[in-house]
Design an enzyme around this catalytic site. Structure first.
Site, PDB file in Angstrom:
ATOM      1  N   ASP A  67       0.481  -7.051  -3.964  1.00 38.56           N
ATOM      2  CA  ASP A  67      -0.327  -7.648  -5.128  1.00 38.56           C
ATOM      3  C   ASP A  67      -1.813  -6.820  -5.184  1.00 38.56           C
ATOM      4  OD1 ASP A  67      -1.648  -7.458  -2.116  1.00 38.56           O
ATOM      5  OD2 ASP A  67      -1.769  -9.097  -1.440  1.00 38.56           O
ATOM      6  N   TYR A  69      -5.797  -5.794  -6.027  1.00 39.92           N
ATOM      7  CA  TYR A  69      -6.800  -5.601  -5.214  1.00 39.92           C
ATOM      8  C   TYR A  69      -7.753  -6.793  -4.511  1.00 39.92           C
ATOM      9  CZ  TYR A  69      -5.430  -0.308  -5.548  1.00 39.92           C
ATOM     10  OH  TYR A  69      -5.772   0.933  -5.733  1.00 39.92           O
ATOM     11  N   PHE A  80      -2.302  -0.494  -8.091  1.00 41.18           N
ATOM     12  CA  PHE A  80      -2.742   0.331  -7.942  1.00 41.18           C
ATOM     13  C   PHE A  80      -4.232   1.317  -8.800  1.00 41.18           C
ATOM     14  CE2 PHE A  80       1.398   1.084  -6.068  1.00 41.18           C
ATOM     15  CZ  PHE A  80       1.394   1.414  -4.912  1.00 41.18           C
ATOM     16  N   HIS A 189       4.951   4.436   1.946  1.00 41.38           N
ATOM     17  CA  HIS A 189       3.386   3.835   1.030  1.00 41.38           C
ATOM     18  C   HIS A 189       2.473   5.440   1.330  1.00 41.38           C
ATOM     19  CE1 HIS A 189      -0.508   1.299  -0.430  1.00 41.38           C
ATOM     20  NE2 HIS A 189       0.893   0.502  -0.644  1.00 41.38           N
TER      21      HIS A 189
END
Length: 226
Positions: A67, A69, A80, A189
């Protein structure tokens, strides 16, 4: 008459049924309620930024995030990525470390990944909005149905796309992808909590480009400072 959403036409064609679904109507009601009480990110005109910067026929790589920031000024509709002038968050710092170690480009001056998006990298979060300071606060409200439809559309309508699935959340989407016609690269991740357990050193950027080149496609220029 419903107002047509501000989204690239190639995507609207494959997402129209999702836009017109009862789940999406419920999602819109939820977002209106949220915005009446809280700050919600990204700004409304940036929610579909990934689709507008990377039309469906241009998609060569799909990079899935979870989702947006949740801090002020960070989210602008690309997984990202942060706008120019915003400090890159820790996961993005690790992504840039891997780009440096894999394909030799020094960490860029900005954490803005729009150049990658315009190169054909669909920077897609599976939820497209979030409440300020509340990660995953908009999960399970309807966005997943919408973005799953987008992932399926890439799988069905394109061939030879590289899917970068980093972390368990992204890897849960593998079932939506036809692995006979696309290439999947998986790792943990890039978060500082897990990056040292397999993301750093994964060489996904060079592997993606090798696959694209082997299939007669132009590689992605991962150098953001060009």
């Amino acid at each position: 008459m419903q107002r047509k959403p501000d989204i690239d036409e190639s995507w609207y064609k494959v997402l129209q049924s999702a836009f017109e679904s009862p789940q999406f109507e419920n999602l819109k009601d939820f977002l209106q309620e949220e915005k009446s009480k809280y700050n919600v990110y990204p700004p409304g005109n940036k929610i579909f930024n990934a689709f507008n910067l990377t039309p469906l026929p241009a998609v060569k790589v799909v990079l899935l995030g979870q989702d947006p920031y949740h801090g002020p000024g960070q989210a602008h509709g690309l997984a990202f990525s942060v706008p120019d002038g915003v400090k890159p968050p820790p996961s993005l710092v690790n992504i840039f470390k891997e780009v440096r170690d894999d394909v030799g480009f020094a960490p860029p001056k900005s954490g803005n990944l729009e150049k990658w998006a315009k190169e054909g990298v669909l920077l897609l979060n599976t939820c497209l909005t979030v409440r300020e300071a509340s990660p995953t606060s908009h999960a399970g409200k309807g966005w997943e149905m919408f973005t799953d439809t987008a992932i399926r559309a890439v799988s069905e309508q394109r061939a030879g796309v590289v899917f970068l699935l980093w972390g368990r959340h992204a890897q849960a989407k593998e079932s939506l992808i036809d692995t006979t016609k696309h290439f999947i690269l998986k790792s943990v991740h890039p978060s500082p909590l897990s990056a040292s357990r397999g993301f750093l050193g994964c060489k996904h950027f060079s592997k993606a480009n090798q696959y694209l080149t082997d299939n007669g496609l132009l590689p992605v220029d991962w150098n953001l400072d060009n």
